[in-house]
Scaffold this motif. Structure first.
Motif, PDB file in Angstrom:
ATOM      1  N   UNK A  53       0.806  -1.015   0.090  1.00  0.00           N
ATOM      2  CA  UNK A  53      -0.103  -0.106  -0.033  1.00  0.00           C
ATOM      3  C   UNK A  53       1.052   1.334  -0.036  1.00  0.00           C
ATOM      4  N   UNK A  54       0.532   2.181  -0.628  1.00  0.00           N
ATOM      5  CA  UNK A  54       1.105   3.593  -0.793  1.00  0.00           C
ATOM      6  C   UNK A  54       0.324   4.795  -0.698  1.00  0.00           C
ATOM      7  N   UNK A  55       0.865   5.569   0.212  1.00  0.00           N
ATOM      8  CA  UNK A  55       0.012   7.094   0.524  1.00  0.00           C
ATOM      9  C   UNK A  55       0.977   8.203  -0.059  1.00  0.00           C
ATOM     10  N   UNK A  56       0.540   9.131   0.117  1.00  0.00           N
ATOM     11  CA  UNK A  56       1.364  10.656  -0.133  1.00  0.00           C
ATOM     12  C   UNK A  56       1.581  11.149   1.176  1.00  0.00           C
ATOM     13  N   UNK A  57       3.014  11.525   1.176  1.00  0.00           N
ATOM     14  CA  UNK A  57       3.363  12.388   2.455  1.00  0.00           C
ATOM     15  C   UNK A  57       3.135  13.831   2.117  1.00  0.00           C
ATOM     16  N   UNK A  58       2.419  14.728   2.900  1.00  0.00           N
ATOM     17  CA  UNK A  58       2.009  15.829   2.637  1.00  0.00           C
ATOM     18  C   UNK A  58       2.537  16.799   3.575  1.00  0.00           C
ATOM     19  N   UNK A  59       3.177  17.827   3.123  1.00  0.00           N
ATOM     20  CA  UNK A  59       3.728  18.872   3.922  1.00  0.00           C
ATOM     21  C   UNK A  59       3.428  20.251   3.553  1.00  0.00           C
ATOM     22  N   UNK A  60       2.561  20.962   4.272  1.00  0.00           N
ATOM     23  CA  UNK A  60       2.107  22.491   3.661  1.00  0.00           C
ATOM     24  C   UNK A  60       1.469  22.347   2.722  1.00  0.00           C
ATOM     25  N   UNK A  94      -4.381   5.720   0.311  1.00  0.00           N
ATOM     26  CA  UNK A  94      -4.048   4.499   0.664  1.00  0.00           C
ATOM     27  C   UNK A  94      -4.392   3.703  -0.640  1.00  0.00           C
ATOM     28  N   UNK A  95      -3.410   3.605  -1.654  1.00  0.00           N
ATOM     29  CA  UNK A  95      -3.519   3.107  -2.862  1.00  0.00           C
ATOM     30  C   UNK A  95      -2.627   1.655  -3.080  1.00  0.00           C
ATOM     31  N   UNK A  96      -3.450   0.490  -3.203  1.00  0.00           N
ATOM     32  CA  UNK A  96      -2.603  -0.738  -3.375  1.00  0.00           C
ATOM     33  C   UNK A  96      -1.678  -0.609  -4.837  1.00  0.00           C
ATOM     34  N   UNK A  97      -0.443  -1.234  -4.553  1.00  0.00           N
ATOM     35  CA  UNK A  97       0.418  -1.041  -5.517  1.00  0.00           C
ATOM     36  C   UNK A  97       0.985  -2.342  -5.909  1.00  0.00           C
ATOM     37  N   UNK A  98       1.350  -2.555  -7.322  1.00  0.00           N
ATOM     38  CA  UNK A  98       1.946  -3.967  -7.426  1.00  0.00           C
ATOM     39  C   UNK A  98       3.379  -3.878  -7.366  1.00  0.00           C
ATOM     40  N   UNK A  99       4.055  -4.950  -6.823  1.00  0.00           N
ATOM     41  CA  UNK A  99       5.336  -5.024  -6.108  1.00  0.00           C
ATOM     42  C   UNK A  99       6.107  -4.777  -7.492  1.00  0.00           C
ATOM     43  N   UNK A 100       6.926  -3.802  -7.351  1.00  0.00           N
ATOM     44  CA  UNK A 100       8.256  -3.482  -8.520  1.00  0.00           C
ATOM     45  C   UNK A 100       8.954  -4.977  -8.819  1.00  0.00           C
ATOM     46  N   UNK A 101       9.172  -5.049 -10.246  1.00  0.00           N
ATOM     47  CA  UNK A 101       9.853  -6.027 -10.941  1.00  0.00           C
ATOM     48  C   UNK A 101      11.079  -5.641 -11.335  1.00  0.00           C
ATOM     49  N   UNK A 102      12.187  -6.396 -11.569  1.00  0.00           N
ATOM     50  CA  UNK A 102      13.296  -5.516 -12.141  1.00  0.00           C
ATOM     51  C   UNK A 102      14.195  -4.766 -11.338  1.00  0.00           C
TER      52      UNK A 102
END
Length: 118
Positions: A53-60, A94-102
């Motif tokens: 899962x990936x989210x964004x880090x927000x500042x200001x 909170x977005x599900x992401x595919x595991x990076x390959x390569x």
């Protein structure tokens, strides 16, 4: 290994050499989870599967980075690196992401962390 054992091993294995390159300057022994989220999420995924899962880090009001954690097969969310953020940093989405390959830019850090944990 149990989830608790892997979490303990991860916490004991973090260092500036397993940190995301852009976060090394901010990594300290007092904040050892700083910059460890992507590699930690991948190692947990190795042991337990589930989703990344990936989210964004927000500042200001601006996105400054991304944050990674795990959703286990039973739906439990595991985020042992959320503690790295200060009160001015907010994780949103909170977005599900595919595991990076390569090849990725974090291969060296991931390999080191995975070898320490195992």
């Amino acid at each position: 290994m149990t989830l608790e054992a892997v979490i303990l091993a991860l916490r004991e294995s973090w260092g500036p050499d397993t940190c995301a390159p852009e976060d090394v300057a901010d990594w300290t022994p007092d904040n050892p989870s700083r910059g460890q989220c992507a590699t930690t999420a991948l190692v947990l995924h190795d042991f337990f599967g589930g989703s990344l899962v990936m989210g964004e880090v927000i500042v200001d009001g601006k996105r400054v980075d991304f944050h990674w954690w795990n959703r286990l097969p039973d739906g439990e969310q595991v985020d042992i690196t959320l503690e790295q953020f200060g009160p001015h940093e907010h994780v949103v989405g909170a977005m599900e992401v595919v595991r990076p390959t390569g090849a990725t830019r974090m291969d060296t850090q991931y390999a080191l962390l995975a070898s320490r944990v195992t």
